[in-house]
Scaffold this motif. Structure first.
Motif, mmCIF file in Angstrom:
data_model
loop_
_atom_site.group_PDB
_atom_site.id
_atom_site.type_symbol
_atom_site.label_atom_id
_atom_site.label_comp_id
_atom_site.label_asym_id
_atom_site.label_seq_id
_atom_site.Cartn_x
_atom_site.Cartn_y
_atom_site.Cartn_z
ATOM 1 N N GLN A 91 -21.886 2.121 -2.582
ATOM 2 C CA GLN A 91 -21.323 0.775 -2.420
ATOM 3 C C GLN A 91 -22.196 -0.290 -2.519
ATOM 4 O O GLN A 91 -23.217 0.072 -1.805
ATOM 5 C CB GLN A 91 -20.433 0.931 -0.757
ATOM 6 C CG GLN A 91 -19.300 0.244 -0.851
ATOM 7 C CD GLN A 91 -18.406 0.627 0.047
ATOM 8 O OE1 GLN A 91 -17.610 1.590 0.121
ATOM 9 N NE2 GLN A 91 -18.814 -0.023 1.445
ATOM 10 N N ARG A 92 -22.244 -1.189 -3.313
ATOM 11 C CA ARG A 92 -23.185 -2.125 -3.449
ATOM 12 C C ARG A 92 -23.245 -3.596 -2.459
ATOM 13 O O ARG A 92 -24.081 -4.241 -2.436
ATOM 14 C CB ARG A 92 -23.362 -2.542 -4.868
ATOM 15 C CG ARG A 92 -23.675 -1.365 -5.770
ATOM 16 C CD ARG A 92 -24.813 -0.842 -5.829
ATOM 17 N NE ARG A 92 -25.096 0.534 -6.422
ATOM 18 C CZ ARG A 92 -26.178 1.009 -6.461
ATOM 19 N NH1 ARG A 92 -27.227 1.066 -5.497
ATOM 20 N NH2 ARG A 92 -26.400 2.231 -7.423
ATOM 21 N N ARG A 93 -21.826 -3.600 -2.093
ATOM 22 C CA ARG A 93 -21.503 -5.071 -1.206
ATOM 23 C C ARG A 93 -20.460 -4.930 -0.304
ATOM 24 O O ARG A 93 -19.778 -3.837 -0.263
ATOM 25 C CB ARG A 93 -21.587 -6.141 -1.994
ATOM 26 C CG ARG A 93 -20.582 -6.344 -2.904
ATOM 27 C CD ARG A 93 -20.849 -7.285 -4.310
ATOM 28 N NE ARG A 93 -19.860 -7.105 -5.256
ATOM 29 C CZ ARG A 93 -18.633 -7.823 -5.590
ATOM 30 N NH1 ARG A 93 -18.238 -8.728 -4.464
ATOM 31 N NH2 ARG A 93 -17.884 -7.508 -6.424
ATOM 32 N N HIS A 125 -27.638 1.026 -1.064
ATOM 33 C CA HIS A 125 -26.346 0.942 -1.014
ATOM 34 C C HIS A 125 -25.780 0.461 0.423
ATOM 35 O O HIS A 125 -26.890 0.263 1.328
ATOM 36 C CB HIS A 125 -25.902 2.438 -0.978
ATOM 37 C CG HIS A 125 -26.309 3.220 -1.928
ATOM 38 N ND1 HIS A 125 -25.707 3.506 -3.280
ATOM 39 C CD2 HIS A 125 -27.615 3.561 -2.452
ATOM 40 C CE1 HIS A 125 -26.534 4.367 -4.158
ATOM 41 N NE2 HIS A 125 -27.830 4.261 -3.580
ATOM 42 N N ARG A 126 -24.725 -0.004 0.596
ATOM 43 C CA ARG A 126 -24.330 -0.502 1.695
ATOM 44 C C ARG A 126 -22.983 0.304 2.244
ATOM 45 O O ARG A 126 -22.139 0.329 1.731
ATOM 46 C CB ARG A 126 -23.889 -2.080 1.556
ATOM 47 C CG ARG A 126 -24.894 -3.000 1.356
ATOM 48 C CD ARG A 126 -24.472 -4.423 1.313
ATOM 49 N NE ARG A 126 -25.513 -5.103 0.607
ATOM 50 C CZ ARG A 126 -26.965 -5.349 1.292
ATOM 51 N NH1 ARG A 126 -26.719 -5.274 2.891
ATOM 52 N NH2 ARG A 126 -27.770 -6.219 0.836
ATOM 53 N N GLU A 127 -23.492 0.835 3.665
ATOM 54 C CA GLU A 127 -22.402 1.739 4.315
ATOM 55 C C GLU A 127 -22.097 2.686 3.950
ATOM 56 O O GLU A 127 -22.039 3.828 4.439
ATOM 57 C CB GLU A 127 -21.118 0.735 4.475
ATOM 58 C CG GLU A 127 -21.291 -0.740 4.920
ATOM 59 C CD GLU A 127 -22.141 -1.055 6.218
ATOM 60 O OE1 GLU A 127 -22.360 -0.244 6.964
ATOM 61 O OE2 GLU A 127 -22.575 -1.993 6.165
ATOM 62 N N ARG A 128 -22.079 2.910 2.633
ATOM 63 C CA ARG A 128 -21.726 4.236 2.014
ATOM 64 C C ARG A 128 -22.605 4.613 0.600
ATOM 65 O O ARG A 128 -22.574 3.513 -0.073
ATOM 66 C CB ARG A 128 -20.218 4.556 1.638
ATOM 67 C CG ARG A 128 -19.397 4.816 3.233
ATOM 68 C CD ARG A 128 -17.647 4.752 2.637
ATOM 69 N NE ARG A 128 -17.605 6.013 1.602
ATOM 70 C CZ ARG A 128 -17.340 7.313 2.033
ATOM 71 N NH1 ARG A 128 -17.439 7.390 3.435
ATOM 72 N NH2 ARG A 128 -17.099 8.205 1.196
#
Ligand SMILES: Cc1cc2nc3c(=O)[nH]c(=O)nc-3n(C[C@H](O)[C@H](O)[C@H](O)COP(=O)(O)O)c2cc1C
Length: 177
Positions: A175-177, A169-172
């Motif tokens: 969230q994938r991108r 996940h990214r940042e949260r």
């Protein structure tokens, strides 16, 4: 073995040749195990080296009849001494850090075994109290894993992994991108 190969080629081995595993190799596994990180460097691990046939048989029985465990020339029971880090970290040390630290040590055993040409399998499915009784563990020491170690009679498993795209996940979260 080169590190990337070691990580990629590690896999559980559940069939062993009967040949003995020299004590110096066991010392090597444990010498690396204690290089694992631990919260506050309190090193809550304890290791019980089991070679006795009857004790291994009883451990395999406690492990829901996973007989390959008794066929390993050596079983290393990795344990966590919950009092060793409870003084500084209280319940978090006792319940959480001790488990993480002993697990890291266990992984070091698995990786070192592979690097030495040995096979190993971590067994975590067992009846706790039966294992504690067989190993004579005091109240403040609890088993984490039973690691069967020996010369492999089969190649290490090649268990598939969930694709990274599904678990990263990214940042949260989500969230994938
Ligand atoms: C906490 C834990 C408990 C496990 N318990 C068992 C077990 O009781 N018996 C067994 O054969 N394998 C056991 N395994 C091994 C896993 O099945 C194995 O790691 C997983 O299938 C991935 O395969 P690999 O390690 O060969 O890549 C356990 C692994 C972990 C981390």
């Amino acid at each position: 073995m080169e590190f990337q190969d070691l990580v990629r080629r590690r896999g559980m081995v559940r069939a062993f040749r009967p040949d003995a595993v020299p004590e110096e190799l066991v010392r090597k596994l444990l010498g690396n195990a204690v290089r694992a990180p631990s919260a506050g460097n309190l090193q809550p691990w304890e290791f019980i080296i089991v070679r006795d046939e009857e004790t291994k048989r009883r451990l395999a029985q406690a492990a829901l009849g996973q007989t390959f465990l008794a066929e390993a020339p050596v079983v290393i029971a990795t344990c966590r001494n919950m009092e060793r880090n409870a003084g500084r970290y209280g319940d978090r040390g006792r319940e959480f850090y001790s488990l993480i630290d002993a697990s890291f040590a266990t992984l070091m055993i698995l990786l070192t075994a592979r690097n030495e040409g040995l096979g190993a399998c971590l067994v975590g499915a067992y009846r706790d109290e039966e294992v504690w009784r067989v190993l004579g563990l005091p109240e403040h020491v609890r088993s984490v894993g039973l690691v069967g170690v020996g010369w492999p009679a089969e190649p290490a498993t090649k268990a598939e992994r969930i694709p990274l795209a599904e678990v990263v996940h990214r940042e949260r979260f989500g969230q994938r991108r």
